[in-house]
Design a protein around this motif. Structure first.
Motif, PDB file in Angstrom:
ATOM      1  N   GLU A  14     -57.061 -22.730 -15.621  1.00  0.00           N
ATOM      2  CA  GLU A  14     -57.691 -22.394 -14.350  1.00  0.00           C
ATOM      3  C   GLU A  14     -58.888 -23.303 -14.072  1.00  0.00           C
TER       4      GLU A  14
ATOM      5  N   GLU B 234     -54.892 -19.958 -20.590  1.00  0.00           N
ATOM      6  CA  GLU B 234     -54.894 -19.588 -19.175  1.00  0.00           C
ATOM      7  C   GLU B 234     -56.246 -19.885 -18.534  1.00  0.00           C
TER       8      GLU B 234
ATOM      9  N   LYS C  91     -57.609 -25.892  -6.646  1.00  0.00           N
ATOM     10  CA  LYS C  91     -56.484 -24.960  -6.682  1.00  0.00           C
ATOM     11  C   LYS C  91     -56.833 -23.665  -7.409  1.00  0.00           C
ATOM     12  N   SER C  92     -58.082 -23.522  -7.802  1.00  0.00           N
ATOM     13  CA  SER C  92     -58.544 -22.330  -8.490  1.00  0.00           C
ATOM     14  C   SER C  92     -60.010 -22.118  -8.161  1.00  0.00           C
ATOM     15  N   ASN C  93     -60.436 -20.864  -8.200  1.00  0.00           N
ATOM     16  CA  ASN C  93     -61.842 -20.544  -7.950  1.00  0.00           C
ATOM     17  C   ASN C  93     -62.660 -20.527  -9.237  1.00  0.00           C
TER      18      ASN C  93
ATOM     19  N   ALA D  38     -57.403 -26.526 -12.918  1.00  0.00           N
ATOM     20  CA  ALA D  38     -56.903 -26.364 -11.554  1.00  0.00           C
ATOM     21  C   ALA D  38     -58.053 -26.382 -10.555  1.00  0.00           C
ATOM     22  N   GLY D  39     -59.209 -25.885 -10.985  1.00  0.00           N
ATOM     23  CA  GLY D  39     -60.385 -25.890 -10.124  1.00  0.00           C
ATOM     24  C   GLY D  39     -60.875 -27.280  -9.790  1.00  0.00           C
TER      25      GLY D  39
END
Length: 310
Positions: free
Chosen positions: A262, A258, A270-272, A265-266
């Motif tokens: 993330e 996970e 799309k993620s912080n 995705a960053g």
């Protein structure tokens, strides 16, 4: 052209065989080669806020690749005794892991790498080759290299393969001592050992390189934390997580998967979550239903389709 660029171009030409996370990761790596940027982050090992400009040093990125292909030998089957030839996807991963360095100090960017991939994709061979490189040729005095798993038998998979590689290689065999309790490189007083969570020697470690094998089977995150913390006194240590996909739910693997997802995705905004000390590469199906389409299986198994130019 670097292996990173070559692999990315190959992925673009074969979109049905490349999962989205791998495409995004290598797009980001190519961008980092040509557009070095200043990065600020909290270093969990030194416990300090740091600012660096990371550049790509192709020579440093190629060094472990050259070592593995020149000195490491296969130990089993019809390839026993023959030099290891890395696939393009392996070269791209290794080159990225070792090639990005601080512009001023030359210290490696990545403190942790992760390769989640299907079975029979040469994971143990790559791990063992890297272990032998970090033991002998990374320029670290008194290097402590560990192959780690929750059970000693699993931890010894990489250790045993590294030992067999050495035994098959005349150049390595005359310089490295392989004993029951460990593999020793006397020139720099370095060693490679297998460790498990039930070992009595998890205290006082000063790790330079740690391979955490088959993380999908780990239930306790403590071992991962202990090994990462053990690298705090080293200048440019590295922890490498390698695993096939997990079946044990709510485990270490789920948490790591996970977090790494993330990070990826960053790369697309799309993620912080931002962590420039970690390089995650995750081979998987983009959709669970793709298991029914044999052509999609390549997304999780790059070795099955990666062309062999080298």
């Amino acid at each position: 052209m670097t292996y990173i660029e070559e692999y990315y171009q190959f992925l673009l030409k074969n979109p049905d065989k490349a999962c989205h996370k791998v495409l995004v990761t290598y797009k980001k790596l190519v961008q980092d080669i040509y557009n070095p940027k200043q990065v600020s982050f909290f270093n969990e090992i030194t416990e300090e806020e740091e600012t660096h400009t990371f550049v790509f040093d192709e020579k440093k990125g190629n060094k472990p690749i050259i070592f593995i292909e020149k000195y490491c030998r296969h130990s089993k089957g019809k390839w026993a005794g023959k030099p290891v030839k890395l696939e393009l996807f392996q070269k791209a991963f290794i080159q990225a892991l070792f090639g990005f360095v601080d512009k001023d100090t030359g210290i490696r960017k990545y403190k942790k790498g992760a390769l989640f991939i299907g079975r029979k994709n040469g994971k143990s061979t790559m791990d063992s080759g890297l272990a032998n490189f970090m033991l002998t040729k990374d320029g670290e005095g008194g290097a402590e290299v560990y192959s780690v798993a929750t059970k000693k038998d699993q931890a010894k998979v990489v250790w045993d393969e590294a030992k067999r590689m050495i035994k098959k290689s005349p150049a390595l065999n005359k310089r490295i001592r392989c004993l029951v309790g460990g593999i020793f490189y006397d020139e720099t007083e370095s060693f490679l050992k297998a460790l498990a969570s039930d070992s009595n020697s998890l205290d006082g470690l000063n790790a330079h390189f740690v391979i955490c094998d088959e993380v999908h089977a780990w239930k306790d995150k403590n071992l991962l934390d202990v090994m990462y913390d053990s690298m705090s006194a080293r200048e440019q240590p590295m922890l490498l997580e390698t695993s096939t996909m997990g079946t044990v739910r709510e485990s270490v693997f789920d948490n790591e998967y996970e977090y790494f997802s993330e990070i990826i995705a960053g790369y697309e905004g799309k993620s912080n979550v931002v962590d420039e000390t970690v390089l995650p590469v995750i081979y998987e199906l983009d959709n669970p239903n793709e298991w029914q389409d044999e052509k999609k299986w390549y997304k999780a198994n790059p070795r099955a389709w990666c062309y062999k130019k080298y």
